[in-house]
Design a protein around this motif. Sequence first.
Motif, PDB file in Angstrom:
ATOM      1  N   LEU A   1       0.858  -1.173   0.000  1.00 41.33           N
ATOM      2  CA  LEU A   1       0.000   0.000   0.000  1.00 41.33           C
ATOM      3  C   LEU A   1       0.900   1.230   0.000  1.00 41.33           C
ATOM      4  N   LYS A   2       0.546   2.220  -0.842  1.00 40.40           N
ATOM      5  CA  LYS A   2       1.319   3.454  -0.902  1.00 40.40           C
ATOM      6  C   LYS A   2       0.376   4.647  -0.762  1.00 40.40           C
ATOM      7  N   ALA A   3       0.872   5.700  -0.110  1.00 38.03           N
ATOM      8  CA  ALA A   3       0.091   6.925   0.025  1.00 38.03           C
ATOM      9  C   ALA A   3       1.034   8.079   0.335  1.00 38.03           C
ATOM     10  N   ARG A   4       0.560   9.283   0.043  1.00 32.91           N
ATOM     11  CA  ARG A   4       1.303  10.491   0.399  1.00 32.91           C
ATOM     12  C   ARG A   4       0.496  11.261   1.429  1.00 32.91           C
ATOM     13  N   ALA A   5       1.102  11.523   2.582  1.00 33.13           N
ATOM     14  CA  ALA A   5       0.454  12.333   3.609  1.00 33.13           C
ATOM     15  C   ALA A   5       0.256  13.745   3.090  1.00 33.13           C
ATOM     16  N   THR A   6      -0.874  14.325   3.419  1.00 34.62           N
ATOM     17  CA  THR A   6      -1.128  15.703   3.032  1.00 34.62           C
ATOM     18  C   THR A   6      -0.378  16.652   3.972  1.00 34.62           C
ATOM     19  N   PRO A   7      -0.078  17.864   3.504  1.00 30.00           N
ATOM     20  CA  PRO A   7       0.652  18.820   4.351  1.00 30.00           C
ATOM     21  C   PRO A   7      -0.084  19.125   5.650  1.00 30.00           C
ATOM     22  N   ARG A   8       0.687  19.240   6.729  1.00 21.89           N
ATOM     23  CA  ARG A   8       0.199  19.621   8.058  1.00 21.89           C
ATOM     24  C   ARG A   8      -0.894  18.679   8.564  1.00 21.89           C
ATOM     25  N   SER A   9      -0.779  17.412   8.241  1.00 22.90           N
ATOM     26  CA  SER A   9      -1.773  16.424   8.695  1.00 22.90           C
ATOM     27  C   SER A   9      -1.244  15.683   9.911  1.00 22.90           C
ATOM     28  N   GLU A  10      -2.145  15.389  10.855  1.00 19.21           N
ATOM     29  CA  GLU A  10      -1.715  14.866  12.148  1.00 19.21           C
ATOM     30  C   GLU A  10      -2.820  14.025  12.767  1.00 19.21           C
ATOM     31  N   LEU A  11      -2.433  13.151  13.664  1.00 19.25           N
ATOM     32  CA  LEU A  11      -3.352  12.457  14.563  1.00 19.25           C
ATOM     33  C   LEU A  11      -2.721  12.496  15.947  1.00 19.25           C
ATOM     34  N   PHE A  12      -3.135  13.460  16.747  1.00 18.62           N
ATOM     35  CA  PHE A  12      -2.539  13.638  18.073  1.00 18.62           C
ATOM     36  C   PHE A  12      -3.414  14.570  18.884  1.00 18.62           C
ATOM     37  N   VAL A  13      -3.596  14.258  20.165  1.00 20.83           N
ATOM     38  CA  VAL A  13      -4.298  15.125  21.104  1.00 20.83           C
ATOM     39  C   VAL A  13      -3.338  15.403  22.252  1.00 20.83           C
ATOM     40  N   ASP A  14      -2.896  16.628  22.360  1.00 21.47           N
ATOM     41  CA  ASP A  14      -1.861  17.029  23.306  1.00 21.47           C
ATOM     42  C   ASP A  14      -2.257  16.640  24.739  1.00 21.47           C
ATOM     43  N   PRO A  15      -1.410  15.880  25.453  1.00 23.39           N
ATOM     44  CA  PRO A  15      -1.733  15.499  26.826  1.00 23.39           C
ATOM     45  C   PRO A  15      -1.780  16.683  27.779  1.00 23.39           C
ATOM     46  N   GLN A  16      -1.241  17.825  27.375  1.00 25.59           N
ATOM     47  CA  GLN A  16      -1.319  19.025  28.205  1.00 25.59           C
ATOM     48  C   GLN A  16      -2.625  19.788  27.996  1.00 25.59           C
TER      49      GLN A  16
ATOM     50  N   GLN B   1     -10.927  -1.401  14.764  1.00 25.02           N
ATOM     51  CA  GLN B   1     -10.481  -1.423  13.387  1.00 25.02           C
ATOM     52  C   GLN B   1      -8.961  -1.322  13.380  1.00 25.02           C
ATOM     53  N   ILE B   2      -8.343  -1.847  12.334  1.00 24.50           N
ATOM     54  CA  ILE B   2      -6.898  -1.750  12.190  1.00 24.50           C
ATOM     55  C   ILE B   2      -6.563  -1.339  10.760  1.00 24.50           C
ATOM     56  N   GLY B   3      -5.371  -0.779  10.590  1.00 24.59           N
ATOM     57  CA  GLY B   3      -4.970  -0.380   9.252  1.00 24.59           C
ATOM     58  C   GLY B   3      -3.768   0.530   9.273  1.00 24.59           C
ATOM     59  N   PHE B   4      -3.814   1.551   8.421  1.00 27.33           N
ATOM     60  CA  PHE B   4      -2.635   2.348   8.112  1.00 27.33           C
ATOM     61  C   PHE B   4      -2.967   3.834   8.166  1.00 27.33           C
ATOM     62  N   LEU B   5      -1.939   4.634   8.463  1.00 29.99           N
ATOM     63  CA  LEU B   5      -2.081   6.083   8.523  1.00 29.99           C
ATOM     64  C   LEU B   5      -0.790   6.712   8.030  1.00 29.99           C
ATOM     65  N   VAL B   6      -0.923   7.875   7.383  1.00 27.30           N
ATOM     66  CA  VAL B   6       0.250   8.651   6.960  1.00 27.30           C
ATOM     67  C   VAL B   6       0.072  10.074   7.479  1.00 27.30           C
ATOM     68  N   GLN B   7       1.170  10.688   7.927  1.00 26.61           N
ATOM     69  CA  GLN B   7       1.074  12.018   8.516  1.00 26.61           C
ATOM     70  C   GLN B   7       2.306  12.850   8.195  1.00 26.61           C
ATOM     71  N   SER B   8       2.105  14.168   8.194  1.00 24.40           N
ATOM     72  CA  SER B   8       3.193  15.129   8.014  1.00 24.40           C
ATOM     73  C   SER B   8       2.824  16.406   8.779  1.00 24.40           C
ATOM     74  N   PRO B   9       2.901  16.373  10.115  1.00 23.99           N
ATOM     75  CA  PRO B   9       2.379  17.466  10.942  1.00 23.99           C
ATOM     76  C   PRO B   9       3.038  18.814  10.714  1.00 23.99           C
ATOM     77  N   THR B  10       4.342  18.811  10.435  1.00 23.13           N
ATOM     78  CA  THR B  10       5.059  20.076  10.298  1.00 23.13           C
ATOM     79  C   THR B  10       5.534  20.327   8.878  1.00 23.13           C
ATOM     80  N   GLY B  11       5.301  19.374   7.980  1.00 20.98           N
ATOM     81  CA  GLY B  11       5.866  19.454   6.643  1.00 20.98           C
ATOM     82  C   GLY B  11       4.840  19.573   5.536  1.00 20.98           C
ATOM     83  N   ASP B  12       5.341  19.446   4.309  1.00 21.30           N
ATOM     84  CA  ASP B  12       4.523  19.602   3.111  1.00 21.30           C
ATOM     85  C   ASP B  12       4.071  18.278   2.525  1.00 21.30           C
TER      86      ASP B  12
END
Length: 205
Positions: A28-43, A171-182
Amino acid sequence: MSKELSLTALPFPLHPTGTTWHAGESSLKARATPRSELFVDPQSDGNVDAAKFLGAARALGTPRPGDFQFSARVEADMRSMFDAGVLLLWLDDDHWTKLCFEYSPANEPMVVSVVNRGVCDDANAFVVDGSHVWLRISRVGRAFALHASRDGQQWEFVRVFSLGEVGQDAQIGFLVQSPTGDGCDVRFDDIRFISETLSDLRDGS
């Protein structure tokens, strides 16, 4: 709605979102979109903008109930901090887990794990000397176990945890991310799924 993906390596279809996914028999191949993320800050207090924090592209499917081992070789063209290819375990917006091959703030590719229960924890495992690593998520009764491997044979324990009874609906699977990049190009191959219980979490198997 995105077309579902069928891989011969998986006994269930994947439902892709967020970007274009290209599927082979066991890849499986994919390109993460710019500034994409999966995260909820613990603070934070958990009251976050879901569109901002849950925006990373993913492709997920539902295995039948019971124990399993789900693994893949992950290769990522990392350029920016926190670029990553990820194996994802998903229950809902408040309960999920990422096992990541991720670019660290020290400009090193690392194995990183995140468990979210309303807000995230964040734990580094080890630095990877190279452009790829094998990742694995296993369900063992009420618990889930995360492992990583440098060669696809000998597995290093990352963590074990529980998400409660709802874990059987995961559910299980795959994710791609680029939180700070293009963007970040990610390839998953040597994808495997077996409906077998992992007998020992720490013996390298």
